[in-house]
Enzyme design. Structure first.
Site, PDB file in Angstrom:
ATOM      1  CB  SER A   6      39.037  41.763  40.931  1.00  0.00           C
ATOM      2  OG  SER A   6      39.319  40.385  40.494  1.00  0.00           O
ATOM      3  CG  HIS A  62      37.309  39.366  36.439  1.00  0.00           C
ATOM      4  ND1 HIS A  62      38.173  40.355  35.645  1.00  0.00           N
ATOM      5  CD2 HIS A  62      37.728  39.688  37.671  1.00  0.00           C
ATOM      6  CE1 HIS A  62      38.844  40.922  36.650  1.00  0.00           C
ATOM      7  NE2 HIS A  62      38.550  40.535  37.745  1.00  0.00           N
ATOM      8  CG  ASP A  67      37.660  42.125  33.272  1.00  0.00           C
ATOM      9  OD1 ASP A  67      37.597  40.832  33.201  1.00  0.00           O
ATOM     10  OD2 ASP A  67      37.767  42.971  34.282  1.00  0.00           O
TER      11      ASP A  67
END
Lengths: 138, 235
Positions: free
Chosen positions: A49, A90, A115
């Site tokens: 990701s 992230h 998210d």
């Protein structure tokens, strides 16, 4: 080698050598953990990701102290979703407020959406406490 | 007697460790009283460091990282200090000592050994303190490992014991049998004249892993003839 364990001191010395190997490895890990103030100072990137910045299988060194500046937008952070043990790597894309109660929103670079779906049900943002470290800049 | 273990003669660590283990056995068989201070301090330091890390693991496992952070920080610092002390103890105080003790006649002896990388020579540094006069001496004896290992890698105790009994008077006083045996003209260069490789093989083939001269008396005839340099065929 191990054959002549005739006397107890020799056996104890060999046991001690073995034990020290294990405990030194463990203490080095804990030392790194205490210095970076993170429960898990080295994490593995588990998903794609964050491509192309981080690939699956990359090792990241984390730093969890805000000595000079607060965690700001654009930093790559690692957090655990509440009550789960999986570290997610992230980037912080927005921040509301300042200090330890500031609300942070994260999103993977390679993901389409932020998210919010990943957080626990009813949770719409992260706070600084949820983050276990920021990726140290290289 | 069971067949003796063989070690790899090319492995310097094996040669040194086997010899290091044999010398305390020999001296103890002569009724030397060993002093365990060095070992005991080392064990105390090592095990307390290990116990500390086990405790750190336990509280981290049970209570998590955040609540035990301060304890962990102290534990890591203390562990580093203990390990540092242990390293200091091993390198500067123990310094390769393999035996420290007192002879039955009251003399003190301390033996440290070393080997240089890839050279099969055993260097012993022996410090003695005479029981009666209090006089201190330091002896250095260097011998090739070939003097007490045969070609197959079996250890033969007799030549090593003779080297010690003849080289160190403190040992020779107690082990008179070996001290008076045929003089071992060994050295770094090659094996002794008395114990040729064939005889070493024969002695070890006998299953001679006994230590001390008392046991040697039991098989006295064979050993005595071997020491005289005669070629004796076993049948």
């Amino acid at each position: 080698m191990l054959s002549a364990l005739g006397n107890p001191r020799q056996a104890a010395a060999q046991l001690m050598n073995f034990g020290l190997i294990l405990s030194t490895a463990f203490m080095m890990w804990k030392g790194l953990s205490v210095i970076s103030d993170s429960p898990s100072p080295i994490v593995v990137v588990l998903s794609g990701s964050m491509e192309p910045a981080f690939q699956r299988g990359d090792l990241l060194l984390l730093w969890n102290r805000n000595l000079f500046t607060e965690t700001s937008v654009g930093e790559v952070v690692v957090y655990n979703v509440r009550d789960k043990d999986i570290p997610i790597v992230h980037r912080v894309i927005s921040k509301f407020g300042t200090g330890p109660t500031a609300k942070l929103l994260t999103k993977g670079d390679n993901n389409d959406s932020d998210d919010t779906k990943l957080y626990a049900p009813g949770q719409n943002y992260l706070v600084r406490e949820d983050i276990i470290g920021c990726v140290a800049p290289d | 007697m069971a067949t003796q273990e063989k070690i790899t003669v090319y492995n310097l660590a094996d040669l040194k460790n086997t010899t290091d283990d044999a010398i305390p056995n020999y001296l103890t068989s002569l009724s030397f009283t060993p002093s365990h201070i060095l070992t005991d301090v080392r064990l105390a330091l090592g095990f307390s460091a290990f116990a500390l890390s086990a405790a750190c693991f336990a509280w981290d496992y049970n209570f998590g990282f955040e609540s035990t952070k301060t304890y962990t920080a102290f534990a890591v610092a203390l562990y580093t200090i203990l390990n540092g002390l242990l390293t200091f103890w091993i390198f500067y105080v123990e310094k390769g000592t393999i035996y420290q003790g007192t002879s039955p006649k009251g003399d003190k002896i301390r033996i440290s050994t070393e080997t240089k990388k890839n050279v099969p020579v055993y260097h012993m540094t022996i410090e003695v303190k005479d029981g009666k006069t209090g006089e201190r001496k330091t002896l250095k004896i260097s011998r090739s490992f070939t003097e007490w290992f045969d070609a197959a890698g079996r250890f033969v105790a007799a030549p090593l014991q003779t080297v010690l009994a003849q080289g160190v008077d403190v040992v020779g006083r107690v082990d008179t049998k070996r001290a008076n045996a045929a003089k071992v003209e060994g050295g770094e260069a090659g094996p002794s004249a008395v114990y040729t490789p064939e005889m070493l093989a024969m002695l070890s083939g006998e299953g001679v892993s006994v230590v001390g001269s008392a046991a040697e008396t039991a098989r006295g005839t064979e050993a005595a003839e071997a020491k005289k340099g005669g070629k004796r065929r076993k049948n």
